[in-house]
Design an enzyme around this catalytic site. Sequence first.
Site, mmCIF file in Angstrom:
data_model
loop_
_atom_site.group_PDB
_atom_site.id
_atom_site.type_symbol
_atom_site.label_atom_id
_atom_site.label_comp_id
_atom_site.label_asym_id
_atom_site.label_seq_id
_atom_site.Cartn_x
_atom_site.Cartn_y
_atom_site.Cartn_z
ATOM 1 N N ASP A 192 8.826 51.897 15.855
ATOM 2 C CA ASP A 192 9.107 53.150 16.542
ATOM 3 C C ASP A 192 8.799 54.316 15.602
ATOM 4 O O ASP A 192 8.865 54.179 14.372
ATOM 5 C CB ASP A 192 10.595 53.228 16.934
ATOM 6 C CG ASP A 192 10.933 52.317 18.106
ATOM 7 O OD1 ASP A 192 10.012 51.942 18.858
ATOM 8 O OD2 ASP A 192 12.120 52.003 18.276
ATOM 9 N N TYR A 242 32.863 28.653 2.866
ATOM 10 C CA TYR A 242 33.884 27.733 3.366
ATOM 11 C C TYR A 242 33.915 26.441 2.571
ATOM 12 O O TYR A 242 34.969 25.851 2.355
ATOM 13 C CB TYR A 242 33.651 27.431 4.841
ATOM 14 C CG TYR A 242 34.146 28.518 5.765
ATOM 15 C CD1 TYR A 242 35.498 28.880 5.770
ATOM 16 C CD2 TYR A 242 33.295 29.172 6.642
ATOM 17 C CE1 TYR A 242 35.965 29.872 6.627
ATOM 18 C CE2 TYR A 242 33.755 30.157 7.502
ATOM 19 C CZ TYR A 242 35.100 30.504 7.489
ATOM 20 O OH TYR A 242 35.562 31.473 8.336
ATOM 21 N N GLU A 281 8.204 45.902 15.284
ATOM 22 C CA GLU A 281 9.658 46.104 15.259
ATOM 23 C C GLU A 281 10.375 45.402 16.411
ATOM 24 O O GLU A 281 11.347 44.692 16.195
ATOM 25 C CB GLU A 281 9.998 47.608 15.281
ATOM 26 C CG GLU A 281 11.505 47.881 15.366
ATOM 27 C CD GLU A 281 11.862 49.370 15.331
ATOM 28 O OE1 GLU A 281 10.987 50.198 15.037
ATOM 29 O OE2 GLU A 281 13.043 49.689 15.588
#
Lengths: 362, 362
Positions: free
Chosen positions: B244, B98, B192
């Site tokens: 996991d 921007y 995680e």
Amino acid sequence: MAIKPSQDVPSILGKFGEELYEQIMKEESPSIKIPLRGKSNVFFDDNEKVIQLGDKFSKRHFLNVAHTKKFMQTVLVASYCRRLVEENKHAGIRELYYALKHTVEGSKENTFDDQAESNPIIEDIETALDILREELNLTADRRGYIYGDIVLKDGEDEFNASKLGRGGWAVPGTVEEIDFLNVNAEYILVIETAAMCDRLIEEKFAQANNALLVACQGQAPRGIRRLINRLHNEKKLPVYVFTDGDPYGWYIYSTIKQGSMNLAYLSRRLGVPDAKFIGMTMDDIEDYELQKVTEKLKDMDKKRINEIMEYEWFKNKDWQEQMKKCLKLGVRIEQQALANKSLEFVAEEYLPQKIENQVFLP
Amino acid sequence: MAIKPSQDVPSILGKFGEELYEQIMKEESPSIKIPLRGKSNVFFDDNEKVIQLGDKFSKRHFLNVAHTKKFMQTVLVASYCRRLVEENKHAGIRELYYALKHTVEGSKENTFDDQAESNPIIEDIETALDILREELNLTADRRGYIYGDIVLKDGEDEFNASKLGRGGWAVPGTVEEIDFLNVNAEYILVIETAAMCDRLIEEKFAQANNALLVACQGQAPRGIRRLINRLHNEKKLPVYVFTDGDPYGWYIYSTIKQGSMNLAYLSRRLGVPDAKFIGMTMDDIEDYELQKVTEKLKDMDKKRINEIMEYEWFKNKDWQEQMKKCLKLGVRIEQQALANKSLEFVAEEYLPQKIENQVFLP
């Protein structure tokens, strides 16, 4: 708005169990009364200015085959939560699912086959007993941080959230047990993006304006909502919300202010009906000559605007004008677009001017 | 692996500009040499054990109409970053977009029409000049937190990340300027999910095991990766990764360890080739009798396993066995599934046993 004093959760859960026990002793079919949470039972309370549940409810009967499994699940979850609270332990809702998942003895039936089964049971218990999930020692997923001159006490630790470098304090999923020892701030500024919060941290906005900065990093998680609610109610701090100028940002504001439809039963304890919206607005585009740094609306953005225009709590002159203007201009404007003026602009002009002149949307 | 001493970024950027200037003075067409980042130029460096960029590069010429706009953008971004570094300011990559977006004088052409144009330019500069984005004072989006007995210094603030209640320290997008004053830990455990990290915080795992806990909350963001990399290299702390037991968790590990393909040029400074995988594995299912709390693989999970099995760095006996077993069993296993044993199990048995017996995957 009155805050509920913290409750004696083990005894509420105990009473819940005793009632079932008494029903069984009287040879009645045990049943549980659970308020309905569907849209048909959700309304905007114009008095309290939050989204609330109506008084419709359903009954869950143990001896109705269609209810039996859910009944068992409800008792299982309630009993697990009682143990958590008594042992002063917390569990994530996914942990609860796994902890309770097993094959029912003498059958091939699992207690739960999917977390999609245990989650609504937790909400059932929250609603039926009017206990926050956090009070059941169940933690929601966490995200977001707080920065500013506030001394927090969590367990035995005391620390000032303005003395943690540029990082700030990572807000946990449960903030029930946190004490606010010393707050040196005039208001809370809730910010949608981490990038904008970090900009304000770098510009020393919190110090210069006596502000607490809270980054919610998207839709505010429960821990952040409860933190804002508690700070607002206990420390009487006004809450200003600063999001992107688009229907998603405006809805983030709306959830912080009056709650959400799917958690309507929590609005009174998570919402801040007095919260005010500081920006970005469609008027900002003209007022600050940001025409060059708008982004075109996509079809889904337009659809979302038309949806939220119909929400009861957006049905006031100011917001309707904003939404119409947004559709007419066909653009959205992001917080970061203010960087087009200069990096300092948001901290030195945009926010202080709006706060001084009380340029807010309701 | 050697760590690069912190560089004199303004002078590298200055030299970059001077070379262009000299080309112009010699009436040559100014050009910039940029290493290719596409898959054709990415390889697994078996020596350094990280994903690296090869030596193919492209040249961007100002006087080639197809290159002119990108050339202009490159110089614009480099010049903006030089200002940032000299003024000791930071900007998000969206702010940079921007800040630099405007209509080129005397034309109807915008410098940038979309952030998708400025992001790759930043990567071009990182690669061409071998400077980390963070050293250009550009901040990446942040997520994640650290908990444990480490005294950090950020600016004038010093604090111990084990004295911040259950919250931990919210890790900023840029950790270049942070000092590690005092580290009382034997290893770093990267986790995680926030829920699992919060479990370990509640169980006082960090205190009992002299561990630093780092929650990456999904794929590790750059700030977290750089923090782990620096702690590992500067404080010689082993890194264990706990995710996991599924292809997504394993890929999170793989990114922390040897970097990722799309950021291959950063692997040496973000990766930790010595990192070890502590779990969850397919063997855990049998070893800890977790058969009841596995989740069925979906088709996309299977597809993903087949994909990552082909990655060079997973082509070793241990990992290939895991992946094959996963496909054969047709299930995945989550960290939280350990709650099925008991909430304390992960902290009191699972992790300490694995660490004591060095039961890791490479």
